[in-house]
Structure formats: structure tokens, C-alpha cells
Motif scaffolding. Structure first.
Motif, PDB file in Angstrom:
ATOM      1  N   THR A 131       0.835  -1.140   0.039  1.00  0.00           N
ATOM      2  CA  THR A 131       0.135  -0.080   0.077  1.00  0.00           C
ATOM      3  C   THR A 131       0.932   1.365  -0.179  1.00  0.00           C
ATOM      4  OG1 THR A 131      -1.889  -0.944   1.234  1.00  0.00           O
ATOM      5  CG2 THR A 131      -1.845   1.068   1.367  1.00  0.00           C
ATOM      6  N   LEU A 132       1.867   1.183   0.886  1.00  0.00           N
ATOM      7  CA  LEU A 132       2.931   2.356   0.823  1.00  0.00           C
ATOM      8  C   LEU A 132       3.428   2.527  -0.660  1.00  0.00           C
ATOM      9  CD1 LEU A 132       5.530   3.106   3.541  1.00  0.00           C
ATOM     10  CD2 LEU A 132       5.854   3.401   1.402  1.00  0.00           C
ATOM     11  N   TYR A 133       3.954   1.662  -1.316  1.00  0.00           N
ATOM     12  CA  TYR A 133       4.641   1.763  -2.477  1.00  0.00           C
ATOM     13  C   TYR A 133       3.459   2.332  -3.499  1.00  0.00           C
ATOM     14  CZ  TYR A 133       5.933   0.208  -7.148  1.00  0.00           C
ATOM     15  OH  TYR A 133       6.222   0.387  -8.499  1.00  0.00           O
ATOM     16  N   LEU A 134       2.484   1.602  -3.591  1.00  0.00           N
ATOM     17  CA  LEU A 134       1.486   1.748  -4.508  1.00  0.00           C
ATOM     18  C   LEU A 134       1.120   3.669  -4.186  1.00  0.00           C
ATOM     19  CD1 LEU A 134      -1.110  -1.068  -4.706  1.00  0.00           C
ATOM     20  CD2 LEU A 134       0.856  -0.301  -6.242  1.00  0.00           C
ATOM     21  N   SER A 135       0.942   4.275  -3.176  1.00  0.00           N
ATOM     22  CA  SER A 135       0.689   5.556  -3.049  1.00  0.00           C
ATOM     23  C   SER A 135       2.029   6.271  -3.607  1.00  0.00           C
ATOM     24  CB  SER A 135       0.753   5.771  -1.306  1.00  0.00           C
ATOM     25  OG  SER A 135      -0.251   4.910  -0.669  1.00  0.00           O
ATOM     26  N   GLU A 136       3.271   5.863  -3.273  1.00  0.00           N
ATOM     27  CA  GLU A 136       4.220   6.527  -3.713  1.00  0.00           C
ATOM     28  C   GLU A 136       4.391   6.536  -5.168  1.00  0.00           C
ATOM     29  OE1 GLU A 136       7.570   6.415  -0.034  1.00  0.00           O
ATOM     30  OE2 GLU A 136       7.682   5.059  -1.462  1.00  0.00           O
ATOM     31  N   LYS A 137       3.882   5.429  -5.882  1.00  0.00           N
ATOM     32  CA  LYS A 137       4.068   5.530  -7.219  1.00  0.00           C
ATOM     33  C   LYS A 137       3.044   6.224  -7.831  1.00  0.00           C
ATOM     34  CE  LYS A 137       3.431   1.936 -10.669  1.00  0.00           C
ATOM     35  NZ  LYS A 137       2.585   2.658 -11.521  1.00  0.00           N
ATOM     36  N   LEU A 138       1.879   6.325  -7.303  1.00  0.00           N
ATOM     37  CA  LEU A 138       0.762   7.083  -7.932  1.00  0.00           C
ATOM     38  C   LEU A 138       1.297   8.522  -7.820  1.00  0.00           C
ATOM     39  CD1 LEU A 138      -2.156   7.493  -8.915  1.00  0.00           C
ATOM     40  CD2 LEU A 138      -2.691   7.550  -6.628  1.00  0.00           C
ATOM     41  N   ILE A 139       1.763   9.028  -6.923  1.00  0.00           N
ATOM     42  CA  ILE A 139       2.386  10.452  -6.533  1.00  0.00           C
ATOM     43  C   ILE A 139       3.280  10.847  -7.588  1.00  0.00           C
ATOM     44  CG2 ILE A 139       3.550  11.933  -4.851  1.00  0.00           C
ATOM     45  CD1 ILE A 139       1.990  10.345  -2.562  1.00  0.00           C
ATOM     46  N   LEU A 140       4.441   9.846  -7.864  1.00  0.00           N
ATOM     47  CA  LEU A 140       5.282  10.110  -8.744  1.00  0.00           C
ATOM     48  C   LEU A 140       4.768  10.186 -10.124  1.00  0.00           C
ATOM     49  CD1 LEU A 140       8.647   8.539  -7.730  1.00  0.00           C
ATOM     50  CD2 LEU A 140       8.126  10.744  -7.155  1.00  0.00           C
ATOM     51  N   ASP A 141       4.099   8.992 -10.562  1.00  0.00           N
ATOM     52  CA  ASP A 141       3.357   9.167 -11.561  1.00  0.00           C
ATOM     53  C   ASP A 141       2.423  10.344 -12.132  1.00  0.00           C
ATOM     54  OD1 ASP A 141       4.085   6.623 -12.202  1.00  0.00           O
ATOM     55  OD2 ASP A 141       2.244   5.449 -11.799  1.00  0.00           O
ATOM     56  N   SER A 142       1.719  11.056 -11.037  1.00  0.00           N
ATOM     57  CA  SER A 142       1.013  11.922 -11.065  1.00  0.00           C
ATOM     58  C   SER A 142       1.526  13.475 -11.032  1.00  0.00           C
ATOM     59  CB  SER A 142      -0.287  11.977 -10.184  1.00  0.00           C
ATOM     60  OG  SER A 142      -0.786  10.722 -10.097  1.00  0.00           O
ATOM     61  N   ILE A 143       2.557  13.858 -10.202  1.00  0.00           N
ATOM     62  CA  ILE A 143       3.070  14.917  -9.967  1.00  0.00           C
ATOM     63  C   ILE A 143       4.518  15.173 -10.557  1.00  0.00           C
ATOM     64  CG2 ILE A 143       3.128  17.080  -8.207  1.00  0.00           C
ATOM     65  CD1 ILE A 143       1.104  15.601  -6.670  1.00  0.00           C
ATOM     66  N   GLN A 144       4.644  15.366 -11.871  1.00  0.00           N
ATOM     67  CA  GLN A 144       6.162  15.470 -12.430  1.00  0.00           C
ATOM     68  C   GLN A 144       7.130  16.521 -11.766  1.00  0.00           C
ATOM     69  OE1 GLN A 144       7.019  13.334 -14.593  1.00  0.00           O
ATOM     70  NE2 GLN A 144       4.861  12.617 -14.200  1.00  0.00           N
ATOM     71  N   GLN A 145       6.573  17.287 -11.052  1.00  0.00           N
ATOM     72  CA  GLN A 145       7.530  18.225 -10.209  1.00  0.00           C
ATOM     73  C   GLN A 145       8.169  17.498  -9.165  1.00  0.00           C
ATOM     74  OE1 GLN A 145       4.260  20.186 -10.569  1.00  0.00           O
ATOM     75  NE2 GLN A 145       4.966  22.172 -11.555  1.00  0.00           N
ATOM     76  N   ILE A 146       7.551  16.664  -8.569  1.00  0.00           N
ATOM     77  CA  ILE A 146       8.079  15.754  -7.312  1.00  0.00           C
ATOM     78  C   ILE A 146       8.812  14.917  -7.855  1.00  0.00           C
ATOM     79  CG2 ILE A 146       7.378  14.387  -5.330  1.00  0.00           C
ATOM     80  CD1 ILE A 146       4.796  15.906  -5.078  1.00  0.00           C
ATOM     81  N   GLU A 202      11.490   5.112   0.646  1.00  0.00           N
ATOM     82  CA  GLU A 202      11.609   6.370  -0.387  1.00  0.00           C
ATOM     83  C   GLU A 202      11.957   5.771  -1.754  1.00  0.00           C
ATOM     84  OE1 GLU A 202      15.814   7.921  -0.016  1.00  0.00           O
ATOM     85  OE2 GLU A 202      14.939   9.987  -0.621  1.00  0.00           O
ATOM     86  N   LEU A 203      10.854   6.630  -2.699  1.00  0.00           N
ATOM     87  CA  LEU A 203      10.931   6.308  -3.983  1.00  0.00           C
ATOM     88  C   LEU A 203      11.355   7.426  -4.982  1.00  0.00           C
ATOM     89  CD1 LEU A 203       9.789   3.606  -5.634  1.00  0.00           C
ATOM     90  CD2 LEU A 203       7.813   5.282  -6.147  1.00  0.00           C
ATOM     91  N   LEU A 204      12.216   6.964  -5.745  1.00  0.00           N
ATOM     92  CA  LEU A 204      13.053   8.217  -6.384  1.00  0.00           C
ATOM     93  C   LEU A 204      12.782   7.959  -7.883  1.00  0.00           C
ATOM     94  CD1 LEU A 204      16.432   7.245  -4.810  1.00  0.00           C
ATOM     95  CD2 LEU A 204      15.324   9.467  -4.114  1.00  0.00           C
TER      96      LEU A 204
END
Ligand SMILES: O=c1[nH]c(=O)c2[nH]c(=O)[nH]c2[nH]1
Length: 329
Positions: A257-272, A319-321
Motif C-alpha cells: 500500500t505504501l509503495y502504490l501510494s508513492e508510485k501514484l504520486i510520482l506518476d501524477s506530479i511531475q515536479q516531485i 523512499e521512491l526516487l
């Protein structure tokens, strides 16, 4: 045998002798020591800013920390204060900048404070500003937003950290913490290592509760809508935790669940370009009612009564980079 008192006094007198010897030579100046991290500033400067647009008012309440690192260490080494921007003056600066420029977001106010210190004082090498926002929300009365009344709504705490070094662009990290959530189904934990150390049974339907912390960095300071980005990160995390209202979303583990949240955030907000999250597992164990006789409880099945257990607590983090990301801190 020497008494404990004697050996203590002996050690103290040895230390005193050594430090007297060292008073005469400054080992820092003799190039034997160097500073690691250092700096000074004011912590937790509390500030309420009211912006008045006719009858409609908007408030921001912050706690601000400012930390400065000077290009000189005379203040530490020689006791020479001539370069010190007093922590009291740093506090005053926050109030003056708020009055002169107003406040929109913690990120933008923090950037303003960084550039103020760097461009006002040539000997400031690095500024760090940490801002925590109080969760005031406009009060809704009969489904209409009130002009000037607010309610404290601590769903999650918003904060931001800005670091700027002279001649470098600022680094912006935003965050949320203390967002506590719980769901009563659509969570399982099964098929993990089975060996002599395992006692936990597979659980196909458990309670999942956590207190979310997330910190993320922006690759740019330009053109970012910080309010929108913060709300989006919060909503993406809730979306991956809760899912749609009727059926929810299945979680095979906190890790997933943690990974899927981080992935969605990086997929959706390019400036992050980087996000780190932690999700401690706030355990709720099913109370074992099987030991009670049928005269007391007529069913052994229990999906109603749980025991919250605070400690020990599982702690899951990652941490997802983006792969092209180079850490700037
Ligand atoms: O989602 C989980 N991840 C784990 O690593 C773990 N370990 C544990 O005992 N329970 C859980 N739950």
C-alpha cells in the motif's frame, strides 16, 4: 583497592590538567579540529497572519524555525559577536516579511525568508527554514463558507523545509504527518516466511490502521501550485489506502500500500522527484474468545472485538526516487 571516590577524583584532576594545558593552544586554530554541522537560529516562532479582502478574511498560523550558517566561525571560536544576526532579529524578520509580503503557502513564505537572509547579509552561507502550518479550515455554516470564522481540523499536519545555499537554487521539501487512518476490511497479511520463529497465523481479513508520514522534494521552484500539490499527495495516499467508497481497495501488506501510494504520486506530479513515507502498523489483534465456555459466549467466531496494541509496533518505510534523480541535499 582504590575506592570509587578516589578513582573518580583522580580522573577529574587528570581532565582538569589536560584542559588547562589545552587552554593555552587553541587546537581549532592549530588546524587539528574542524566544524561539522553548525548554525544558529530561532525555533518555533509563532505567527498568525490575517489577510483581509473586504469582508472575506483568510488566516495562516505557522510555527517557523530559521537556521543560518555563516561563512565565518569567529562567533564560536573567538567569542566575537560582530557577525551574529541575533536570533531575536531573525524572529523579527519573520514578522516584518509577513507584514510586507503577506503569506500564501509555507513553501513560498520559506523561500522568501531564505532569499531575504542570503541577499541582506553577504556572510550568510546557508539558510534553512522549517515551517509547520496549523490546520485551520474555513467554517461552513449551512453549507456556506464563513467569511471570517475558522475551525481547527487536524486531519494531517502540513510542513515544509526550505534550504538555500549561496549561489545555489533552493531545495524544497514538503511534508505531511500525523494522518491516522483505519479500515475494517480489505487488508490481509499471508504467506510470509514460515519457519521456527513464526507464530503469527495467516490473516485474510484484518484491521489496517496506520499514522502516515510523507516527505517529498520538488525538482523545481517554478510554476508549482504548492497547495494543490499538498492536497493531491494527501488524497492519493488516502485513495490507495481506502479505495472507492463501496468496495474499497485490497491491501496484501502495508509495504504494498505504501509503495502504490508513492508510485501514484510520482506518476501524477511531475515536479516531485522523490518521496519518502512511513506507515507504522498500529496493530489491532482479534481477541481470542475461544477459551470462554459456550454458557458465556455461544460463538467462537469474533469479528467484533479487537485489542489495540501500541507496542511493539511494526514500522514500514520506503523512499521512491525517479531514476534520474540526484540527491541535492
Ligand atoms: O503488512 C504487514 N507487513 C509486515 O511486514 C508485517 N509483519 C507483521 O508481523 N505484520 C505485518 N503486516
Amino acid at each position: 583497592m582504590a575506592s570509587a571516590k578516589w578513582s573518580y577524583e583522580h580522573k577529574v584532576s587528570n581532565i582538569n590538567a589536560l584542559s588547562k594545558e589545552n587552554d593555552s593552544i587553541d587546537n581549532f586554530k592549530a588546524d587539528k579540529y574542524m566544524f561539522g554541522n553548525y548554525g544558529y537560529g530561532k525555533n518555533s516562532v509563532k505567527l498568525l497572519h490575517v489577510s483581509r479582502d473586504g469582508p472575506k478574511h483568510t488566516i495562516k498560523e505557522y510555527e517557523v524555525d530559521t537556521h543560518l550558517r555563516l561563512s565565518t566561525t569567529d562567533d564560536y571560536v573567538d567569542g566575537n559577536n560582530r557577525n551574529i544576526i541575533a536570533t531575536d532579529s531573525q524572529k523579527n524578520t519573520i514578522y516584518v516579511l509577513a507584514k510586507k509580503f503577506g503569506i500564501k503557502t509555507p513553501e513560498e513564505f520559506g523561500l522568501l525568508i531564505c532569499s531575504h537572509f542570503l541577499y541582506t547579509y553577504r556572510h550568510v552561507e546557508e539558510v534553512e527554514v522549517v515551517i509547520e502550518q496549523y490546520p485551520w479550515e474555513r467554517l461552513q455554516v449551512n453549507n456556506r463558507p464563513h467569511n471570517h470564522a475558522f475551525i481547527f481540523d487536524p486531519i494531517a499536519t502540513r510542513h515544509a523545509t526550505l534550504v538555500q545555499r549561496r549561489n545555489e537554487s533552493p531545495k524544497i521539501t514538503s511534508g505531511l504527518k500525523n494522518m491516522r487512518v483505519l479500515k475494517t476490511t480489505q487488508s490481509a497479511f499471508t504467506d510470509f516466511i514460515q519457519d521456527g520463529y513464526r507464530t503469527l497465523p495467516d490473516d485474510n481479513d484484518r484491521i489496517f490502521s496506520t499514522i502516515v508520514t510523507a516527505n517529498w522534494s520538488y525538482s523545481t521552484t517554478q510554476g508549482v501550485d504548492f497547495d494543490f500539490a499538498w492536497d493531491s499527495v494527501k488524497n492519493f495516499i488516502l485513495q490507495k489506502f481506502a479505495g472507492p467508497p463501496d468496495e474499497g481497495i485490497f491491501s496484501p501488506s502495508v509495504q504494498n500500500t505504501l509503495y502504490l501510494s508513492e508510485k501514484l504520486i510520482l506518476d501524477s506530479i511531475q515536479q516531485i522527484d522523490r518521496i519518502e513515507m512511513s506507515m507504522p502498523n498500529k496493530h489491532y489483534y482479534t481477541v481470542d474468545l475461544s477459551k470462554f465456555p459456550q454458557s458465556v459466549i455461544d460463538t467462537k467466531e469474533n469479528k467484533e472485538v479487537y485489542q489495540p496494541v501500541d507496542k511493539p509496533a511494526g514500522f514500514i518505510y520506503a523512499e521512491l526516487l525517479r531514476k534520474n534523480h540526484v540527491s541535492k541535499l
